[in-house]
Design a protein around this motif. Structure first.
Motif, PDB file in Angstrom:
ATOM      1  N   ARG A 118       0.840  -1.206   0.000  1.00  0.00           N
ATOM      2  CA  ARG A 118       0.000   0.000   0.000  1.00  0.00           C
ATOM      3  C   ARG A 118       0.871   1.251   0.000  1.00  0.00           C
ATOM      4  N   ALA A 119       1.929   1.230   0.791  1.00  0.00           N
ATOM      5  CA  ALA A 119       2.822   2.389   0.844  1.00  0.00           C
ATOM      6  C   ALA A 119       3.466   2.651  -0.512  1.00  0.00           C
ATOM      7  N   VAL A 120       3.877   1.582  -1.202  1.00  0.00           N
ATOM      8  CA  VAL A 120       4.484   1.722  -2.533  1.00  0.00           C
ATOM      9  C   VAL A 120       3.485   2.335  -3.505  1.00  0.00           C
ATOM     10  N   MET A 121       2.265   1.827  -3.500  1.00  0.00           N
ATOM     11  CA  MET A 121       1.254   2.326  -4.433  1.00  0.00           C
ATOM     12  C   MET A 121       0.933   3.788  -4.169  1.00  0.00           C
ATOM     13  N   ALA A 122       0.795   4.136  -2.896  1.00  0.00           N
ATOM     14  CA  ALA A 122       0.499   5.528  -2.550  1.00  0.00           C
ATOM     15  C   ALA A 122       1.663   6.439  -2.922  1.00  0.00           C
ATOM     16  N   THR A 123       2.890   5.958  -2.728  1.00  0.00           N
ATOM     17  CA  THR A 123       4.066   6.759  -3.060  1.00  0.00           C
ATOM     18  C   THR A 123       4.173   6.986  -4.563  1.00  0.00           C
ATOM     19  N   ARG A 124       3.880   5.946  -5.358  1.00  0.00           N
ATOM     20  CA  ARG A 124       3.929   6.144  -6.811  1.00  0.00           C
ATOM     21  C   ARG A 124       2.821   7.086  -7.261  1.00  0.00           C
ATOM     22  N   LEU A 125       1.649   6.946  -6.657  1.00  0.00           N
ATOM     23  CA  LEU A 125       0.545   7.831  -6.992  1.00  0.00           C
ATOM     24  C   LEU A 125       0.901   9.283  -6.676  1.00  0.00           C
ATOM     25  N   ALA A 126       1.593   9.492  -5.573  1.00  0.00           N
ATOM     26  CA  ALA A 126       1.996  10.854  -5.192  1.00  0.00           C
ATOM     27  C   ALA A 126       2.897  11.469  -6.244  1.00  0.00           C
ATOM     28  N   SER A 127       3.872  10.712  -6.723  1.00  0.00           N
ATOM     29  CA  SER A 127       4.812  11.240  -7.707  1.00  0.00           C
ATOM     30  C   SER A 127       4.127  11.527  -9.038  1.00  0.00           C
ATOM     31  N   LEU A 128       3.330  10.590  -9.513  1.00  0.00           N
ATOM     32  CA  LEU A 128       2.665  10.777 -10.804  1.00  0.00           C
ATOM     33  C   LEU A 128       1.652  11.918 -10.754  1.00  0.00           C
ATOM     34  N   SER A 129       1.131  12.207  -9.553  1.00  0.00           N
ATOM     35  CA  SER A 129       0.159  13.287  -9.404  1.00  0.00           C
ATOM     36  C   SER A 129       0.788  14.671  -9.488  1.00  0.00           C
ATOM     37  N   LYS A 130       2.101  14.741  -9.529  1.00  0.00           N
ATOM     38  CA  LYS A 130       2.741  16.052  -9.670  1.00  0.00           C
ATOM     39  C   LYS A 130       2.518  16.642 -11.055  1.00  0.00           C
ATOM     40  N   GLY A 131       2.200  15.791 -12.017  1.00  0.00           N
ATOM     41  CA  GLY A 131       1.855  16.293 -13.336  1.00  0.00           C
ATOM     42  C   GLY A 131       3.012  16.457 -14.290  1.00  0.00           C
ATOM     43  N   PHE A 132       4.143  15.812 -14.014  1.00  0.00           N
ATOM     44  CA  PHE A 132       5.313  15.949 -14.884  1.00  0.00           C
ATOM     45  C   PHE A 132       5.734  14.619 -15.507  1.00  0.00           C
ATOM     46  N   SER A 133       4.816  13.657 -15.539  1.00  0.00           N
ATOM     47  CA  SER A 133       5.166  12.326 -16.026  1.00  0.00           C
ATOM     48  C   SER A 133       4.469  11.957 -17.328  1.00  0.00           C
ATOM     49  N   GLY A 134       3.581  12.802 -17.810  1.00  0.00           N
ATOM     50  CA  GLY A 134       2.934  12.546 -19.085  1.00  0.00           C
ATOM     51  C   GLY A 134       1.945  11.404 -19.069  1.00  0.00           C
ATOM     52  N   VAL A 135       1.357  11.135 -17.899  1.00  0.00           N
ATOM     53  CA  VAL A 135       0.402  10.030 -17.795  1.00  0.00           C
ATOM     54  C   VAL A 135      -1.020  10.568 -17.844  1.00  0.00           C
ATOM     55  N   SER A 136      -1.955   9.675 -18.072  1.00  0.00           N
ATOM     56  CA  SER A 136      -3.363  10.057 -18.147  1.00  0.00           C
ATOM     57  C   SER A 136      -3.997  10.071 -16.755  1.00  0.00           C
ATOM     58  N   VAL A 137      -5.082  10.794 -16.658  1.00  0.00           N
ATOM     59  CA  VAL A 137      -5.876  10.779 -15.420  1.00  0.00           C
ATOM     60  C   VAL A 137      -6.348   9.360 -15.141  1.00  0.00           C
ATOM     61  N   GLU A 138      -6.665   8.618 -16.200  1.00  0.00           N
ATOM     62  CA  GLU A 138      -7.184   7.253 -16.029  1.00  0.00           C
ATOM     63  C   GLU A 138      -6.178   6.352 -15.311  1.00  0.00           C
ATOM     64  N   LEU A 139      -4.901   6.557 -15.559  1.00  0.00           N
ATOM     65  CA  LEU A 139      -3.891   5.760 -14.865  1.00  0.00           C
ATOM     66  C   LEU A 139      -3.901   6.054 -13.371  1.00  0.00           C
ATOM     67  N   LEU A 140      -3.991   7.333 -13.014  1.00  0.00           N
ATOM     68  CA  LEU A 140      -4.026   7.694 -11.594  1.00  0.00           C
ATOM     69  C   LEU A 140      -5.285   7.143 -10.926  1.00  0.00           C
ATOM     70  N   VAL A 141      -6.393   7.210 -11.641  1.00  0.00           N
ATOM     71  CA  VAL A 141      -7.652   6.660 -11.115  1.00  0.00           C
ATOM     72  C   VAL A 141      -7.518   5.159 -10.880  1.00  0.00           C
ATOM     73  N   GLN A 142      -6.807   4.480 -11.770  1.00  0.00           N
ATOM     74  CA  GLN A 142      -6.659   3.024 -11.642  1.00  0.00           C
ATOM     75  C   GLN A 142      -5.860   2.664 -10.389  1.00  0.00           C
ATOM     76  N   ILE A 143      -4.783   3.406 -10.115  1.00  0.00           N
ATOM     77  CA  ILE A 143      -4.006   3.134  -8.903  1.00  0.00           C
ATOM     78  C   ILE A 143      -4.863   3.382  -7.672  1.00  0.00           C
ATOM     79  N   ALA A 144      -5.596   4.508  -7.671  1.00  0.00           N
ATOM     80  CA  ALA A 144      -6.459   4.814  -6.531  1.00  0.00           C
ATOM     81  C   ALA A 144      -7.546   3.754  -6.357  1.00  0.00           C
ATOM     82  N   SER A 145      -8.050   3.218  -7.458  1.00  0.00           N
ATOM     83  CA  SER A 145      -9.085   2.177  -7.371  1.00  0.00           C
ATOM     84  C   SER A 145      -8.543   0.895  -6.755  1.00  0.00           C
TER      85      SER A 145
END
Length: 527
Positions: A118-145
């Protein structure tokens, strides 16, 4: 079935109550946020703020436009690592991210625990949420789901050199997002495809840079560092409380912790430890004739030993939280200025250094307590207490051995902890055709640190039994003595779990109970 209300997570069953919500956006997170999510006391929720989601989408849209314009983007239209000179044909670009997580599926060792995952997933979500990784919102939603439904990728703990980030372990997160490999679900291993289907989650098809964005970062080492910090900070206080009880049991001198004495050596953490000891050992306690003028170092110098960790904790926090709140993959996507920036933010040197330093300071706590125990059980040095702190008198004393074996075990755990203090960060290896020719070893350092913490907690468990016995015996010998309110409360708490040791008994159940209490941080110590 998953709950009808998406704001209610099945993770709430872990802690027995509805968890608090931690929103993931571009704002700064703290170590405590990651620890709470790991422990099931908080739920990770992706921010619904339209401005935040629009900022995330801009990065993915910018990459899409570059692809349409035949832009060359590392890891999108090229191979990975040393293969960056290989151009990927346009019709194969969409397959590249799936190849990345597939060929990195070669981890070994024990799986990360559910809390660590859980800590790993939350930590990756935190980094990708900074908005500098070129990922889609759908990817962030998938990790949160996945976090919401507590579907946790089975992640082998071994196989990362800490640059280009935690590639191999994070490949297991990428694969599960796409419905491949296996997850933990309610303590069992389940095929990811089945688990996602049961939860009503559609597997992702990764966009061109998303495999790289998930894997090319420091999430595993940083997550483990967050958990390590939480445990180390608690041990700083618990070791101090044990030292106070050991000092009392050894008929020690409270004047060793005098405020003026410590004012002339201005290490704030050390001074704080001394203040805690003054709180536990008021200077007005009975001073009897025949006391040693100076206690041995493991008591007298305890603030100087514990204080090293206490003073290092703010630095460790800064390093860990800066990494937690960083964009740490490559390349960085600057959508606002329409630039692709190639660098090395996946390098985990700050975490490696923090973990190497932390395990050193924590192992010194084990060594300090081991020395205190050696004094407490030895009738030559324990100021009149019975040998091995045995509570039996009379003829049966001949066959009872008190804490003799426990001291041996504590010494073994201490030796192993000390052995693991060799810094991992100095063992860089050149890998991947000399592209990754200088690597951080941050994940190995973090794993080592957690093992040192585990061993030190075992020593602490042994000392809790020891000081409970030693103080009990001291009060029997000198009923005129009294404990400070703080130590009296601690003794009452320990007495609830640990009966006095008179006839020899198996102490493993007592040790395991102490470890459980400790890891749940059930004892309130110092403000």
């Amino acid at each position: 079935m998953h709950p009808a209300d998406p704001t209610i997570s099945t993770i709430s069953t872990i802690s027995g109550s509805k968890p608090r919500v931690i929103a993931f956006d571009r704002n700064r997170l703290r170590i405590e946020d990651i620890v709470a999510i790991a422990q099931g006391k908080a739920q990770a929720v992706l921010s619904a703020d339209p401005a935040f989601r629009a900022a995330i989408a801009r990065g993915a849209d910018f990459l899409d436009r570059l692809l349409r314009e035949d832009g060359t983007i590392y890891g999108v239209t090229t191979g990975y690592g040393d293969s960056c000179t290989v151009t990927v044909p346009a019709d194969l670009v969409v397959e590249l991210p799936h190849h990345l997580y597939t060929y990195h599926g070669c981890g070994l060792g024990e799986y990360l625990t559910p809390a660590q995952t859980r800590a790993v997933m939350a930590t990756r979500l935190a980094s990708l949420s900074k908005g500098f990784s070129g990922v889609s919102v759908e990817l962030l939603v998938q990790i949160a789901s996945l976090l919401e439904h507590d579907l946790l990728p089975l992640i082998p703990s071994e196989g990362s050199v800490g640059a280009s980030g935690d590639l191999t372990p994070l490949s297991y997160l990428a694969a599960v997002l796409c419905g491949e490999r296996e997850v933990w679900r309610k303590g069992e291993h389940v095929a990811a495809a089945q688990a996602l289907s049961d939860a009503g989650i559609t597997p992702l098809r990764l966009r061109p840079k998303e495999g790289l964005a998930i894997m090319n970062g420091t999430a595993v080492m940083t997550a483990l560092a967050c958990l390590a910090y939480d445990r180390a900070a608690y041990l700083t206080q618990l070791t101090t409380r044990i030292t106070a009880l050991a000092s009392f049991a050894l008929d020690g001198n409270a004047h060793h912790f005098d405020e003026v004495l410590f004012s002339v050596k201005p290490h704030a953490g050390m001074q704080g430890v001394a203040a805690w000891l003054r709180h536990d050992l008021p200077a007005g306690q009975v001073e009897r004739n025949g006391k040693r003028l100076q206690d041995r170092y493991s008591i007298r110098c305890a603030p100087h030993v514990i204080g090293v960790l206490a003073d290092a904790l703010p630095f460790f926090r800064q390093s860990i939280e800066n990494e937690l709140n960083s964009a740490n993959d490559n390349p960085i996507i600057d959508a606002e200025n329409e630039r692709v920036l190639h660098g090395g933010h996946f390098y985990g040197g700050h975490i490696a250094f923090a973990m190497d330093g932390m395990k050193n300071a924590v192992a010194n706590l084990a060594d300090l307590l081991d020395r205190q125990m050696a004094l407490l059980v030895d009738s030559r040095y324990n100021q009149g207490l019975p040998a091995n702190l045995s509570g039996v008198q009379g003829p049966r004393a001949a066959i009872n051995h008190g804490l003799k074996a426990l001291q041996i075990s504590a010494s073994a755990w201490t030796a192993e902890a000390l052995k693991l203090t060799m810094p991992a960060s100095v063992f860089s290896r050149s890998t991947e055709c000399h592209n990754q020719d200088k690597v951080s070893m941050g994940t190995i350092a973090a794993r080592d640190c957690l093992r040192v913490l585990e061993l030190t907690e075992q020593v602490v468990a042994a000392l809790l039994i020891t000081v409970r016995q030693g103080v009990w015996l001291r009060l029997q010998l000198h009923p005129e003595l009294s404990l400070s309110p703080a130590l009296a409360k601690m003794m009452d708490v320990l007495a609830t779990d640990i009966a006095p040791i008179q006839e020899d008994r198996r102490l493993e159940p007592d040790l395991r109970l102490m470890l459980e209490r400790m890891r749940q941080q059930e004892w309130s110590l110092y403000a």
